[in-house]
Design a protein around this motif. Structure first.
Motif, PDB file in Angstrom:
ATOM      1  N   ALA A  92      14.932  16.096  10.354  1.00  0.00           N
ATOM      2  CA  ALA A  92      14.475  16.684   9.093  1.00  0.00           C
ATOM      3  C   ALA A  92      14.740  15.746   7.924  1.00  0.00           C
ATOM      4  O   ALA A  92      13.911  15.605   7.022  1.00  0.00           O
ATOM      5  CB  ALA A  92      15.174  18.025   8.868  1.00  0.00           C
ATOM      6  N   ALA A  93      15.896  15.069   7.954  1.00  0.00           N
ATOM      7  CA  ALA A  93      16.221  14.120   6.880  1.00  0.00           C
ATOM      8  C   ALA A  93      15.239  12.953   6.871  1.00  0.00           C
ATOM      9  O   ALA A  93      14.770  12.520   5.814  1.00  0.00           O
ATOM     10  CB  ALA A  93      17.649  13.614   7.052  1.00  0.00           C
ATOM     11  N   LYS A  94      14.932  12.446   8.073  1.00  0.00           N
ATOM     12  CA  LYS A  94      13.964  11.348   8.155  1.00  0.00           C
ATOM     13  C   LYS A  94      12.595  11.788   7.658  1.00  0.00           C
ATOM     14  O   LYS A  94      11.915  11.055   6.939  1.00  0.00           O
ATOM     15  CB  LYS A  94      13.868  10.852   9.595  1.00  0.00           C
ATOM     16  N   ALA A  95      12.197  12.993   8.064  1.00  0.00           N
ATOM     17  CA  ALA A  95      10.892  13.509   7.632  1.00  0.00           C
ATOM     18  C   ALA A  95      10.855  13.684   6.120  1.00  0.00           C
ATOM     19  O   ALA A  95       9.859  13.370   5.466  1.00  0.00           O
ATOM     20  CB  ALA A  95      10.605  14.840   8.331  1.00  0.00           C
ATOM     21  N   ALA A  96      11.971  14.168   5.559  1.00  0.00           N
ATOM     22  CA  ALA A  96      12.033  14.346   4.110  1.00  0.00           C
ATOM     23  C   ALA A  96      11.960  13.011   3.387  1.00  0.00           C
ATOM     24  O   ALA A  96      11.271  12.866   2.374  1.00  0.00           O
ATOM     25  CB  ALA A  96      13.317  15.082   3.737  1.00  0.00           C
ATOM     26  N   THR A  97      12.670  12.004   3.922  1.00  0.00           N
ATOM     27  CA  THR A  97      12.639  10.672   3.310  1.00  0.00           C
ATOM     28  C   THR A  97      11.235  10.086   3.360  1.00  0.00           C
ATOM     29  O   THR A  97      10.730   9.511   2.384  1.00  0.00           O
ATOM     30  CB  THR A  97      13.614   9.734   4.043  1.00  0.00           C
ATOM     31  N   LYS A  98      10.591  10.247   4.529  1.00  0.00           N
ATOM     32  CA  LYS A  98       9.222   9.732   4.681  1.00  0.00           C
ATOM     33  C   LYS A  98       8.263  10.443   3.741  1.00  0.00           C
ATOM     34  O   LYS A  98       7.400   9.814   3.109  1.00  0.00           O
ATOM     35  CB  LYS A  98       8.780   9.915   6.130  1.00  0.00           C
ATOM     36  N   ALA A  99       8.419  11.774   3.642  1.00  0.00           N
ATOM     37  CA  ALA A  99       7.548  12.550   2.756  1.00  0.00           C
ATOM     38  C   ALA A  99       7.756  12.148   1.298  1.00  0.00           C
ATOM     39  O   ALA A  99       6.801  12.029   0.524  1.00  0.00           O
ATOM     40  CB  ALA A  99       7.829  14.048   2.941  1.00  0.00           C
ATOM     41  N   LYS A 100       9.012  11.891   0.934  1.00  0.00           N
ATOM     42  CA  LYS A 100       9.299  11.477  -0.438  1.00  0.00           C
ATOM     43  C   LYS A 100       8.687  10.120  -0.735  1.00  0.00           C
ATOM     44  O   LYS A 100       8.083   9.907  -1.791  1.00  0.00           O
ATOM     45  CB  LYS A 100      10.817  11.421  -0.652  1.00  0.00           C
ATOM     46  N   ALA A 101       8.829   9.178   0.233  1.00  0.00           N
ATOM     47  CA  ALA A 101       8.245   7.848   0.048  1.00  0.00           C
ATOM     48  C   ALA A 101       6.730   7.936  -0.077  1.00  0.00           C
ATOM     49  O   ALA A 101       6.111   7.252  -0.908  1.00  0.00           O
ATOM     50  CB  ALA A 101       8.634   6.945   1.223  1.00  0.00           C
ATOM     51  N   GLU A 102       6.121   8.800   0.749  1.00  0.00           N
ATOM     52  CA  GLU A 102       4.662   8.974   0.695  1.00  0.00           C
ATOM     53  C   GLU A 102       4.244   9.572  -0.649  1.00  0.00           C
ATOM     54  O   GLU A 102       3.229   9.170  -1.233  1.00  0.00           O
ATOM     55  CB  GLU A 102       4.217   9.876   1.845  1.00  0.00           C
ATOM     56  N   ALA A 103       5.039  10.538  -1.131  1.00  0.00           N
ATOM     57  CA  ALA A 103       4.731  11.151  -2.421  1.00  0.00           C
ATOM     58  C   ALA A 103       4.835  10.127  -3.547  1.00  0.00           C
ATOM     59  O   ALA A 103       3.996  10.088  -4.463  1.00  0.00           O
ATOM     60  CB  ALA A 103       5.680  12.326  -2.684  1.00  0.00           C
ATOM     61  N   VAL A 104       5.873   9.280  -3.483  1.00  0.00           N
ATOM     62  CA  VAL A 104       6.031   8.239  -4.496  1.00  0.00           C
ATOM     63  C   VAL A 104       4.867   7.256  -4.443  1.00  0.00           C
ATOM     64  O   VAL A 104       4.327   6.845  -5.477  1.00  0.00           O
ATOM     65  CB  VAL A 104       7.372   7.497  -4.288  1.00  0.00           C
ATOM     66  N   ARG A 105       4.466   6.896  -3.189  1.00  0.00           N
ATOM     67  CA  ARG A 105       3.347   5.959  -3.044  1.00  0.00           C
ATOM     68  C   ARG A 105       2.072   6.550  -3.629  1.00  0.00           C
ATOM     69  O   ARG A 105       1.313   5.877  -4.341  1.00  0.00           O
ATOM     70  CB  ARG A 105       3.139   5.631  -1.569  1.00  0.00           C
ATOM     71  N   LYS A 106       1.822   7.822  -3.321  1.00  0.00           N
ATOM     72  CA  LYS A 106       0.619   8.466  -3.837  1.00  0.00           C
ATOM     73  C   LYS A 106       0.655   8.571  -5.358  1.00  0.00           C
ATOM     74  O   LYS A 106      -0.363   8.378  -6.030  1.00  0.00           O
ATOM     75  CB  LYS A 106       0.465   9.850  -3.214  1.00  0.00           C
ATOM     76  N   ALA A 107       1.851   8.872  -5.889  1.00  0.00           N
ATOM     77  CA  ALA A 107       1.975   8.969  -7.343  1.00  0.00           C
ATOM     78  C   ALA A 107       1.706   7.618  -8.007  1.00  0.00           C
ATOM     79  O   ALA A 107       1.019   7.536  -9.035  1.00  0.00           O
ATOM     80  CB  ALA A 107       3.371   9.475  -7.713  1.00  0.00           C
ATOM     81  N   GLU A 108       2.250   6.550  -7.390  1.00  0.00           N
ATOM     82  CA  GLU A 108       2.020   5.223  -7.948  1.00  0.00           C
ATOM     83  C   GLU A 108       0.545   4.834  -7.846  1.00  0.00           C
ATOM     84  O   GLU A 108      -0.024   4.239  -8.776  1.00  0.00           O
ATOM     85  CB  GLU A 108       2.886   4.198  -7.214  1.00  0.00           C
ATOM     86  N   ALA A 109      -0.069   5.174  -6.692  1.00  0.00           N
ATOM     87  CA  ALA A 109      -1.495   4.870  -6.530  1.00  0.00           C
ATOM     88  C   ALA A 109      -2.331   5.628  -7.553  1.00  0.00           C
ATOM     89  O   ALA A 109      -3.272   5.081  -8.140  1.00  0.00           O
ATOM     90  CB  ALA A 109      -1.938   5.229  -5.113  1.00  0.00           C
ATOM     91  N   LYS A 110      -1.970   6.897  -7.769  1.00  0.00           N
ATOM     92  CA  LYS A 110      -2.692   7.697  -8.758  1.00  0.00           C
ATOM     93  C   LYS A 110      -2.508   7.117 -10.154  1.00  0.00           C
ATOM     94  O   LYS A 110      -3.465   7.036 -10.938  1.00  0.00           O
ATOM     95  CB  LYS A 110      -2.180   9.137  -8.712  1.00  0.00           C
ATOM     96  N   LYS A 111      -1.277   6.687 -10.442  1.00  0.00           N
ATOM     97  CA  LYS A 111      -1.000   6.101 -11.750  1.00  0.00           C
ATOM     98  C   LYS A 111      -1.801   4.819 -11.960  1.00  0.00           C
ATOM     99  O   LYS A 111      -2.379   4.583 -13.033  1.00  0.00           O
ATOM    100  CB  LYS A 111       0.499   5.809 -11.871  1.00  0.00           C
ATOM    101  N   LYS A 112      -1.859   3.985 -10.898  1.00  0.00           N
ATOM    102  CA  LYS A 112      -2.628   2.753 -10.996  1.00  0.00           C
ATOM    103  C   LYS A 112      -4.117   3.041 -11.169  1.00  0.00           C
ATOM    104  O   LYS A 112      -4.805   2.370 -11.950  1.00  0.00           O
ATOM    105  CB  LYS A 112      -2.396   1.898  -9.752  1.00  0.00           C
ATOM    106  N   ALA A 113      -4.596   4.040 -10.409  1.00  0.00           N
ATOM    107  CA  ALA A 113      -6.012   4.391 -10.517  1.00  0.00           C
ATOM    108  C   ALA A 113      -6.344   4.896 -11.918  1.00  0.00           C
ATOM    109  O   ALA A 113      -7.376   4.540 -12.500  1.00  0.00           O
ATOM    110  CB  ALA A 113      -6.358   5.462  -9.480  1.00  0.00           C
TER     111      ALA A 113
END
Length: 270
Positions: A92-113
């Motif tokens: 669960a911790a790994k999944a949460a970390t991965k989900a957080k990283a994915e959310a950060v990546r998407k947020a950064e991509a959205k910000k760049k877009a």
């Protein structure tokens, strides 16, 4: 004979023991004698072997062993459950970390877009405003050129007409048309329309004709910035106190008054 022999005694006569008791005593004595004689005799009786049955512990031991096995099994089950819980927590911790990283990546991509879209919109707005300014400038310049080009005749009128038609084109270093130019490329192409083959660069074009005073300009004269023979920029005078030139990447080909960027000198080719 004693003197007292005939004196009657006052003691009560001792009673004799009952016969039955006497007989019992005699019989007991006889039996005791026989028992002693039998024990001392040569014949001995076989010893009596007595088997003592010990209490069995099997049932109690089985219960204890069963209880111990059950306790061990419970401990093993508890350890297995704990291991599963730990593994689930780690997963669960790994999944949460991965989900957080994915959310950060998407947020950064959205910000760049969003930043890219904003920059594109701003660029489009700047281009629109620039085009509007160019159109307005060209319109006002066309009026001035129309009034002054009446004095331009022949080849000079053709050169003026050509450079005016390129207003709004892009500036590209080394550009020679048909839709992008640098300063000397535009001047060379304009004079080529009337059969005059000018040098390619500004330095040579600034000495290609007769030097004239800036107070005595005529439509079709070549303007230059810098020294004659070492000019770094050229344009074409179109009359009415204005010139056309491929200025820079920001403005492209524009129509400007001489006061916008006063030239250093001019040459007359035609």
């Amino acid at each position: 004979m004693s003197l007292t022999a005939h004196i009657p005694s006052h003691r009560k006569p001792r009673r004799s023991a009952p016969k039955s008791a006497l007989r019992a005593g005699v019989a007991g004595g006889v039996l005791s004698t026989i028992a002693v004689a039998g024990a001392a005799g040569p014949a001995q009786a076989e010893p009596v072997t007595q088997t003592i049955e010990m209490p069995t512990l099997t049932s109690g031991l089985s219960t204890a062993v069963a209880a111990s096995a059950e306790a061990t099994q419970q401990v093993a089950l508890d350890l297995e459950t704990q291991a599963q819980e730990d593994a689930a927590a780690t997963s669960a911790a790994k999944a949460a970390t991965k989900a957080k990283a994915e959310a950060v990546r998407k947020a950064e991509a959205k910000k760049k877009a969003e930043a890219a879209a904003k920059a594109k919109a701003e660029a489009a707005l700047r281009a629109s405003r620039s085009e509007a300014r160019t159109t307005l400038s060209a319109s006002s310049g066309a009026t001035a050129v129309a009034s002054s080009s009446s004095s331009a005749t022949g080849s000079a009128a053709s050169v003026v007409s050509f450079v005016r038609a390129q207003v709004g084109d892009a500036y590209v270093s080394g550009g020679t048309g048909p839709n992008s130019w640098d300063c000397s490329g535009l001047v060379q192409a304009a004079f080529r329309t009337v059969g005059v083959d000018l040098p390619r660069v500004s330095q040579a074009q600034s000495t290609a004709g007769t030097q004239v005073s800036l107070s005595n300009l005529q439509p079709g004269d070549i303007l230059y910035w810098g020294g004659a023979g070492s000019a770094y920029h050229v344009g074409v005078y179109v009359g009415g106190g204005q010139f056309v030139g491929a200025q820079n990447p920001s403005t492209g080909v524009v129509l400007r008054p001489l006061s916008y960027d006063p030239p250093s000198g001019a040459v007359r080719v035609l």
